[in-house]
Design a protein around this motif. Structure first.
Motif, mmCIF file in Angstrom:
data_model
loop_
_atom_site.group_PDB
_atom_site.id
_atom_site.type_symbol
_atom_site.label_atom_id
_atom_site.label_comp_id
_atom_site.label_asym_id
_atom_site.label_seq_id
_atom_site.Cartn_x
_atom_site.Cartn_y
_atom_site.Cartn_z
ATOM 1 N N CYS A 64 68.733 108.394 -57.072
ATOM 2 C CA CYS A 64 68.038 107.401 -57.900
ATOM 3 C C CYS A 64 66.522 107.543 -57.791
ATOM 4 N N ASP A 65 66.030 108.248 -56.773
ATOM 5 C CA ASP A 65 64.588 108.469 -56.643
ATOM 6 C C ASP A 65 64.354 109.564 -55.621
ATOM 7 N N SER A 66 63.304 110.342 -55.836
ATOM 8 C CA SER A 66 62.957 111.414 -54.908
ATOM 9 C C SER A 66 61.503 111.815 -55.110
ATOM 10 N N THR A 67 60.884 112.246 -54.034
ATOM 11 C CA THR A 67 59.502 112.739 -54.101
ATOM 12 C C THR A 67 59.450 114.258 -54.186
ATOM 13 N N HIS A 68 60.558 114.929 -54.117
ATOM 14 C CA HIS A 68 60.558 116.377 -53.942
ATOM 15 C C HIS A 68 60.039 117.170 -55.142
ATOM 16 N N ARG A 69 60.025 116.614 -56.317
ATOM 17 C CA ARG A 69 59.445 117.324 -57.471
ATOM 18 C C ARG A 69 57.947 117.092 -57.578
ATOM 19 N N ALA A 70 57.519 115.858 -57.364
ATOM 20 C CA ALA A 70 56.113 115.483 -57.561
ATOM 21 C C ALA A 70 55.253 115.720 -56.324
ATOM 22 N N GLY A 71 55.872 115.932 -55.199
ATOM 23 C CA GLY A 71 55.119 116.091 -53.962
ATOM 24 C C GLY A 71 55.217 114.844 -53.116
ATOM 25 N N PRO A 72 54.809 114.946 -51.853
ATOM 26 C CA PRO A 72 54.988 113.817 -50.942
ATOM 27 C C PRO A 72 54.221 112.580 -51.379
ATOM 28 N N LEU A 73 54.775 111.447 -51.008
ATOM 29 C CA LEU A 73 54.162 110.152 -51.265
ATOM 30 C C LEU A 73 53.158 109.871 -50.157
ATOM 31 N N GLU A 74 51.956 109.434 -50.537
ATOM 32 C CA GLU A 74 50.953 108.996 -49.562
ATOM 33 C C GLU A 74 50.979 107.484 -49.516
ATOM 34 N N LEU A 75 51.025 106.931 -48.319
ATOM 35 C CA LEU A 75 51.006 105.481 -48.184
ATOM 36 C C LEU A 75 50.373 105.088 -46.861
ATOM 37 N N LYS A 76 49.920 103.850 -46.825
ATOM 38 C CA LYS A 76 49.325 103.297 -45.614
ATOM 39 C C LYS A 76 50.363 102.394 -44.966
ATOM 40 N N LEU A 77 50.753 102.722 -43.756
ATOM 41 C CA LEU A 77 51.775 101.951 -43.061
ATOM 42 C C LEU A 77 51.235 100.575 -42.682
ATOM 43 N N GLY A 78 52.127 99.597 -42.729
ATOM 44 C CA GLY A 78 51.750 98.237 -42.378
ATOM 45 C C GLY A 78 51.222 97.426 -43.539
ATOM 46 N N GLN A 79 51.243 97.983 -44.745
ATOM 47 C CA GLN A 79 50.710 97.295 -45.921
ATOM 48 C C GLN A 79 51.789 96.774 -46.859
ATOM 49 N N GLY A 80 53.061 96.991 -46.517
ATOM 50 C CA GLY A 80 54.152 96.515 -47.368
ATOM 51 C C GLY A 80 54.306 97.320 -48.649
ATOM 52 N N GLU A 81 53.877 98.576 -48.631
ATOM 53 C CA GLU A 81 53.964 99.425 -49.827
ATOM 54 C C GLU A 81 55.378 99.940 -50.073
#
Length: 144
Positions: A24-41
């Protein structure tokens, strides 16, 4: 051991699958997801698992509906007369999302799930509500 900390910006790869094995979802085509931990993203359980991982590590996490997008709630489904759409100049199509403002409550996003000659069915549940989700995670790196 090199674990991320809350506030760290990281790159992750993930693939989310349903019980039937469909992706239902994957990052493998677009590249890794960048996120800041602890922000509820991201979902809380996923974030908590990432905080226990080492950079470069992979893990599998299974989330029941209560830990993901909640149980499917039938009271969040309604049918509206086609006339209301025509009066507002909206051509209803399956998949179209609308902001709705119920009389007693906060605005919410609903998507059209059915259209016939007289009625339009709106569903304000998250598309993955009621689903058990399996995430294959990889904590790729820390973003400096």
């Amino acid at each position: 051991m090199d674990h991320p900390q809350p506030g760290d910006k990281v790159k992750i790869h993930y693939t989310c699958t349903l019980n039937d094995g469909s992706v239902c979802d994957s990052t493998h085509r677009a590249g890794p997801l960048e996120l800041k931990l602890g922000q509820g993203e991201i979902l809380r359980e996923i974030e908590q698992r990432l905080l226990r991982m080492e950079f470069g590590e992979s893990a599998r996490v299974t989330l029941t509906p209560d830990l993901a997008y909640g149980q499917y709630r039938h009271e969040l489904v309604t049918e509206i007369d086609q006339k209301e759409f025509r009066d507002r100049g909206i051509q209803p199509k399956i998949g179209l999302t609308l902001d709705i403002n119920p009389p007693a409550g906060e605005s919410m996003v609903a998507r059209i799930t059915e259209v016939d000659d007289t009625k339009v069915r709106l569903d304000a549940n998250h598309p993955l509500a009621g689903q058990t989700l399996q995430y294959d995670l990889q904590l790729v790196s820390k973003v400096l």
